[in-house]
Design a protein around this motif. Structure first.
Motif, PDB file in Angstrom:
ATOM      1  N   UNK A  74       0.806  -1.218   0.000  1.00  0.00           N
ATOM      2  CA  UNK A  74       0.000   0.000   0.000  1.00  0.00           C
ATOM      3  C   UNK A  74       0.843   1.273   0.000  1.00  0.00           C
ATOM      4  N   UNK A  75       2.080   1.191   0.381  1.00  0.00           N
ATOM      5  CA  UNK A  75       2.925   2.387   0.479  1.00  0.00           C
ATOM      6  C   UNK A  75       3.937   2.492  -0.644  1.00  0.00           C
ATOM      7  N   UNK A  76       3.773   1.685  -1.709  1.00  0.00           N
ATOM      8  CA  UNK A  76       4.749   1.713  -2.799  1.00  0.00           C
ATOM      9  C   UNK A  76       4.755   3.059  -3.516  1.00  0.00           C
ATOM     10  N   UNK A  77       3.585   3.595  -3.784  1.00  0.00           N
ATOM     11  CA  UNK A  77       3.497   4.862  -4.505  1.00  0.00           C
ATOM     12  C   UNK A  77       2.177   5.538  -4.173  1.00  0.00           C
ATOM     13  N   UNK A  78       1.993   6.701  -4.786  1.00  0.00           N
ATOM     14  CA  UNK A  78       0.766   7.460  -4.546  1.00  0.00           C
ATOM     15  C   UNK A  78      -0.398   6.802  -5.270  1.00  0.00           C
ATOM     16  N   UNK A  79      -1.471   6.524  -4.557  1.00  0.00           N
ATOM     17  CA  UNK A  79      -2.662   5.919  -5.172  1.00  0.00           C
ATOM     18  C   UNK A  79      -3.870   6.180  -4.263  1.00  0.00           C
ATOM     19  N   UNK A  80      -5.064   6.208  -4.830  1.00  0.00           N
ATOM     20  CA  UNK A  80      -6.266   6.315  -3.985  1.00  0.00           C
ATOM     21  C   UNK A  80      -6.489   5.016  -3.220  1.00  0.00           C
ATOM     22  N   UNK A  81      -6.823   5.118  -1.970  1.00  0.00           N
ATOM     23  CA  UNK A  81      -7.123   3.952  -1.145  1.00  0.00           C
ATOM     24  C   UNK A  81      -8.509   4.163  -0.530  1.00  0.00           C
TER      25      UNK A  81
END
Length: 382
Positions: A74-81
């Motif tokens: 979940x912390x690999x890159x910027x993304x909506x969660x």
């Protein structure tokens, strides 16, 4: 009151890597805390979570889930969660069998394509995790949803409504089947009533507004070059068909059947939403699109002479007489303009005629034979 509660929190992975990594732990272990930093651990390990292995987190299949790996992913890159919460009452959870993790695991696996579609995520990029919390008065699941593609992911009001509709349709399937069965029956009843009313219009002449619309539609359809199906008509003709449908729907039997059908539809709708719905006109209801083509089909078969009043029939007879007189007068005009035949004569000079007679007498022929050989009048047209 809606049978299901659906809430969805949202954040982006670039808000804080630490917060995102702790989201998994928060879901699994912590109780009563609404802080993202501990969310994953909370949903996986909190009291009353139904554990699958060492924690309660589940996803596709039955492979054990490593919480640390989920946190790193979940912390690999910027993304909506997205972090949905889906809740039932205790009574409904027991009655429908959704009071255990296995039922929710099966359901969310089944609904993955629909969930991905409404979250605007490609299915092959779609990831989800969930845990069932068996709370006393509101058993529920916590979820985490995200995409492999940082540019994907969007949930709007329509998407939320669609998801709740899918959840209710699956969880309360048996109870809804009775309602759907009733809707189907009333749907058939309404269409039969509509067809009967439409066919009986041929014998009526007391509804001038409707008759005028039907005759206008008949005229347009007979000169229309395209396919005589509602979807192929131009905008103004479609609106004319809609007006006819709504006018016919004022029939008492049709109106009653439509209201009963709509009440059943509202019952289904209110099972997942508390927003009020207004009953649309029959022509605006998608479930009854077929009546529009029913109108077109029947209008093409109608004999509108049967729908004329006595006065209209008299007016039609007078008009017919006027047309006959008009055509007769036009014929006379053409006749007067046509050239008359002229008669032309082949004139024989008298001296020449006398010589001809003398010559024939000298040959021994009688005068009667000579007179028969005389040139006769010839008619020529020019």
């Amino acid at each position: 009151m809606p049978k299901i509660i659906f809430k969805c929190h949202y954040l982006r992975a670039d808000t804080s890597s630490k917060k995102i990594s702790n989201t998994v732990k928060y879901i699994a272990t912590r109780e009563g805390v609404e802080h993202v930093q501990n969310y994953i651990d909370y949903i996986a390990n909190r009291p009353r979570v139904e554990k699958i292995s060492t924690h309660g987190l589940f996803s596709f299949g039955y492979k054990p889930i490593n919480l640390s790996e989920v946190q790193r992913e979940l912390t690999k890159d910027s993304r909506p969660i997205y972090m949905p919460i889906i809740s039932l009452t205790r009574e409904d959870a027991i009655r429908t069998g959704y009071d255990n993790a296995e039922s929710w695991h099966t359901l969310m696996s089944k609904l993955a394509p629909k969930m991905a579609e409404n979250f605007k995520i490609r299915l092959d990029n779609y990831h989800w995790y969930a845990a069932f919390h068996n709370e006393g008065h509101h058993p529920h699941i916590h979820m985490i949803i995200y995409s492999d593609n940082p540019n994907e992911g969007y949930l709007n009001e329509k998407g939320i409504e669609n998801i709740k509709h899918e959840l209710v349709g699956n969880i309360f399937n048996q109870g809804l089947q009775l309602i759907y069965s009733g809707m189907t029956e009333h749907n058939k009843e309404l269409k039969n009533e509509f067809r009967e009313a439409l066919e009986n219009i041929k014998l009526e002449s007391n509804n001038k507004e409707l008759n005028d619309m039907l005759m206008l539609l008949n005229e347009r359809l007979r000169t229309y070059k395209g396919k005589k199906v509602y979807g192929y008509l131009n905008k103004s003709t479609k609106q004319l068909v809609n007006n006819i449908v709504d006018k016919i729907s004022e029939n008492e039997s049709i109106d009653s059947a439509y209201k009963t059908w709509w009440q059943l539809k509202e019952e289904v709708y209110h099972s997942y939403s508390d927003r009020e719905w207004k009953q649309p006109k029959l022509s605006e209801c998608n479930e009854f699109k077929s009546v529009k083509n029913m109108v077109i089909k029947e209008v093409m078969k109608m004999d509108f002479s049967l729908m004329l009043t006595d006065n209209q029939k008299q007016e039609q007879e007078v008009l017919t007489k006027h047309l006959i007189n008009l055509f007769t007068n036009i014929a006379k005009v053409f006749e007067s303009k046509t050239p008359e035949p002229r008669i032309a004569h082949n004139h024989i000079d008298s001296k020449r005629l006398q010589k001809l007679r003398e010559k024939r007498l000298a040959l021994g022929r009688k005068l009667d034979d000579i007179s028969n050989d005389e040139p006769s009048f010839q008619m020529q047209m020019y």
